[in-house]
Design a protein around this motif. Structure first.
Motif, PDB file in Angstrom:
ATOM      1  N   TRP A  59       0.893  -1.136  -0.018  1.00 24.84           N
ATOM      2  CA  TRP A  59       0.065  -0.003  -0.282  1.00 24.84           C
ATOM      3  C   TRP A  59       0.869   1.444   0.072  1.00 24.84           C
ATOM      4  CZ3 TRP A  59       1.031   3.052   4.339  1.00 24.84           C
ATOM      5  CH2 TRP A  59       1.674   2.225   5.314  1.00 24.84           C
ATOM      6  N   THR A  60       2.126   1.062   0.269  1.00 27.46           N
ATOM      7  CA  THR A  60       2.963   2.690   0.154  1.00 27.46           C
ATOM      8  C   THR A  60       3.319   2.761  -1.334  1.00 27.46           C
ATOM      9  OG1 THR A  60       5.162   0.893   0.142  1.00 27.46           O
ATOM     10  CG2 THR A  60       4.114   1.843   2.338  1.00 27.46           C
ATOM     11  N   LYS A  61       2.970   2.033  -2.175  1.00 27.39           N
ATOM     12  CA  LYS A  61       3.036   2.511  -3.600  1.00 27.39           C
ATOM     13  C   LYS A  61       1.793   3.139  -4.126  1.00 27.39           C
ATOM     14  CE  LYS A  61       5.525  -1.669  -4.732  1.00 27.39           C
ATOM     15  NZ  LYS A  61       5.485  -2.918  -5.752  1.00 27.39           N
ATOM     16  N   VAL A  62       0.845   3.342  -3.210  1.00 27.41           N
ATOM     17  CA  VAL A  62      -0.674   3.986  -3.411  1.00 27.41           C
ATOM     18  C   VAL A  62      -0.278   5.400  -3.760  1.00 27.41           C
ATOM     19  CG1 VAL A  62      -2.935   4.557  -2.815  1.00 27.41           C
ATOM     20  CG2 VAL A  62      -1.903   2.314  -2.615  1.00 27.41           C
ATOM     21  N   PRO A  63       0.504   6.167  -2.756  1.00 26.57           N
ATOM     22  CA  PRO A  63       0.563   7.642  -3.219  1.00 26.57           C
ATOM     23  C   PRO A  63       0.996   7.737  -4.637  1.00 26.57           C
ATOM     24  CG  PRO A  63       1.211   7.026  -0.942  1.00 26.57           C
ATOM     25  CD  PRO A  63       1.125   5.776  -1.573  1.00 26.57           C
TER      26      PRO A  63
ATOM     27  N   VAL B 284     -13.271   9.555  -9.333  1.00 24.38           N
ATOM     28  CA  VAL B 284     -13.932   8.874  -8.322  1.00 24.38           C
ATOM     29  C   VAL B 284     -13.082   7.407  -7.812  1.00 24.38           C
ATOM     30  CG1 VAL B 284     -15.907   7.357  -8.014  1.00 24.38           C
ATOM     31  CG2 VAL B 284     -16.168   9.507  -9.203  1.00 24.38           C
ATOM     32  N   PRO B 285     -12.624   6.800  -8.695  1.00 23.42           N
ATOM     33  CA  PRO B 285     -11.996   5.351  -7.810  1.00 23.42           C
ATOM     34  C   PRO B 285     -10.550   5.569  -7.555  1.00 23.42           C
ATOM     35  CG  PRO B 285     -11.856   5.592 -10.424  1.00 23.42           C
ATOM     36  CD  PRO B 285     -12.764   6.475 -10.135  1.00 23.42           C
ATOM     37  N   ILE B 286      -9.902   6.789  -8.020  1.00 24.60           N
ATOM     38  CA  ILE B 286      -8.531   7.323  -7.565  1.00 24.60           C
ATOM     39  C   ILE B 286      -8.748   7.716  -5.951  1.00 24.60           C
ATOM     40  CG2 ILE B 286      -6.735   8.857  -7.675  1.00 24.60           C
ATOM     41  CD1 ILE B 286      -7.271   8.964 -10.831  1.00 24.60           C
ATOM     42  N   THR B 287     -10.025   8.555  -5.874  1.00 30.27           N
ATOM     43  CA  THR B 287     -10.253   9.175  -4.399  1.00 30.27           C
ATOM     44  C   THR B 287     -10.492   8.094  -3.481  1.00 30.27           C
ATOM     45  OG1 THR B 287     -10.911  11.270  -5.637  1.00 30.27           O
ATOM     46  CG2 THR B 287     -11.683  10.706  -3.307  1.00 30.27           C
ATOM     47  N   TYR B 288     -11.136   7.124  -3.592  1.00 29.72           N
ATOM     48  CA  TYR B 288     -11.367   6.059  -3.280  1.00 29.72           C
ATOM     49  C   TYR B 288     -10.279   5.320  -2.615  1.00 29.72           C
ATOM     50  CZ  TYR B 288     -13.289   1.575  -1.252  1.00 29.72           C
ATOM     51  OH  TYR B 288     -13.563   0.518  -0.656  1.00 29.72           O
ATOM     52  N   TYR B 289      -9.332   5.136  -3.238  1.00 29.07           N
ATOM     53  CA  TYR B 289      -7.908   4.602  -3.195  1.00 29.07           C
ATOM     54  C   TYR B 289      -6.839   5.416  -2.263  1.00 29.07           C
ATOM     55  CZ  TYR B 289      -8.868   0.205  -5.806  1.00 29.07           C
ATOM     56  OH  TYR B 289      -9.292  -0.981  -6.487  1.00 29.07           O
ATOM     57  N   ILE B 290      -7.252   6.716  -2.316  1.00 26.56           N
ATOM     58  CA  ILE B 290      -6.402   7.714  -1.565  1.00 26.56           C
ATOM     59  C   ILE B 290      -6.827   7.697  -0.083  1.00 26.56           C
ATOM     60  CG2 ILE B 290      -5.965  10.299  -1.123  1.00 26.56           C
ATOM     61  CD1 ILE B 290      -5.954  10.592  -4.159  1.00 26.56           C
ATOM     62  N   TYR B 291      -8.234   7.499   0.057  1.00 30.67           N
ATOM     63  CA  TYR B 291      -8.588   7.370   1.296  1.00 30.67           C
ATOM     64  C   TYR B 291      -8.388   6.173   2.194  1.00 30.67           C
ATOM     65  CZ  TYR B 291     -11.622  11.484   1.588  1.00 30.67           C
ATOM     66  OH  TYR B 291     -12.004  13.045   1.506  1.00 30.67           O
ATOM     67  N   GLY B 292      -8.239   4.870   1.323  1.00 35.14           N
ATOM     68  CA  GLY B 292      -7.536   3.868   1.879  1.00 35.14           C
ATOM     69  C   GLY B 292      -6.175   3.844   2.316  1.00 35.14           C
TER      70      GLY B 292
END
Length: 334
Positions: A262-266, A302-310
């Motif tokens: 998950w550290t790759k998410v940013p 929309v989907p990008i924002t969802y993963y950012i909150y995760g």
């Protein structure tokens, strides 16, 4: 929402409303064309000036969205002018800086509204997830919640602006989006670098917050009382957004060796956001006069924002559960 968060949000909203009363105008090839000008002059003269009761003859759903005879004339003449262009092989043109869209029940840009509402829902969902999953003693929880509230506010005004484009709703949309971008940079600095946990950090973060607030007030004041410069507004938001992206890239790079996916998410998220924002460069006339590049950009976030909150939730929980004694001591944990 806590009382402190509510007061901060209300103060911010009042600032937006005051600054948004200053009006501006722009012109484009479509509204400058002689056919459009003739149509509009005839409509205003015959339908509006010579028939004052015309406003009351509009359907209730148009009146409820503040359409009047004059604004309805501008819309109807766009339809006539677009038909004239099509018959004569002339490409579709913009009117007052905007493309022509088919109005649906008084809503000017239906799909932009729909996708803005989807973004609002994702931010609300993220707010609720952070409230449940981030412990109250985490140093950035309150800021993350405020960030989500400012995000929800931005998408509310985006929806309103695309429902009915007026000078007021335009400014509320632009200023709310600017506040969200600027606060996003401030929150990223605190979340990623934990500035408030360092020695003298509380004073430093307070001063930094004041600087950011002054910058926002100066930005809004310039656009409201000097000139509403669309180019400057875009460059200002782009610059702040790029700085935020660098912070997020740095986080992924600095955590590349801890073995957590998950550290790759940013890095992935900001890359996806930049790619989606590039849709704005393709300023094509709306498909079927309904969907344009701007609407597709709203859909992509929309989907990008969802993963950012995760990511925010996972990184916050990781901060607290990290085995580092130094980090645990920052939170006062044994």
């Amino acid at each position: 929402m806590t009382g402190r968060q509510l007061n901060s949000f209300l103060s911010f909203l009042v600032l937006l409303l005051v600054a948004s009363w200053i009006q501006c105008a722009s012109a484009s090839n479509g509204d400058l064309h002689p056919y459009y000008r003739t149509c509009l002059n005839n409509c205003l003269t015959i339908d509006c000036n010579q028939n004052p009761s015309q406003n009351g003859m509009l359907p209730w759903y148009l009146r409820s969205l503040f359409w009047d005879c004059g604004s309805n004339c501008r819309y109807e003449c766009q339809i006539d002018t677009e038909h004239y262009f099509a018959v004569n092989g002339i490409p579709s043109q913009q009117y007052f800086g905007k493309w022509y869209f088919i109005r649906i029940c008084g809503v000017q840009e239906f799909f932009s509204v729909l996708f803005s509402v989807l973004n609002l829902i994702v931010h609300y969902n993220g707010y609720q997830r952070m409230r449940r999953c981030i412990p109250d003693f985490h140093h950035s929880k309150s800021l993350c919640l405020i960030w989500a509230i400012i995000g929800m506010n931005a998408w509310v005004w985006s929806s309103v602006f695309h429902i009915r484009d007026t000078p007021l709703t335009e400014k509320l949309d632009y200023f709310s989006a600017g506040a969200f971008v600027l606060f996003g940079l401030y929150n990223s600095l605190l979340l990623m670098f934990k500035l408030d946990l360092k020695r003298g950090g509380r004073t430093a973060t307070f001063i930094l917050g004041i600087l950011f607030f002054v910058a926002f007030v100066a930005h809004v004041s310039y656009l409201s009382f000097y000139t509403f410069d669309y180019g400057y507004n875009m460059k200002a938001n782009l610059s702040v957004g790029l700085l935020s992206n660098l912070v997020w890239y740095y986080y992924s790079w600095s955590h590349r060796n801890i073995g957590l996916s998950w550290t790759k998410v940013p890095a992935l998220s900001v890359t996806a956001l930049m790619l989606s924002a590039s849709l704005e460069l393709f300023d094509f006339s709306p498909i079927a006069n309904l969907v344009d590049a701007h609407a597709l950009w709203h859909l992509a976030t929309v989907p990008i924002t969802y993963y950012i909150y995760g990511f925010v939730i996972k990184s916050s929980v990781y901060d607290i559960n990290d085995t580092s004694p130094k980090l645990k001591s920052m939170y006062g944990k044994d």
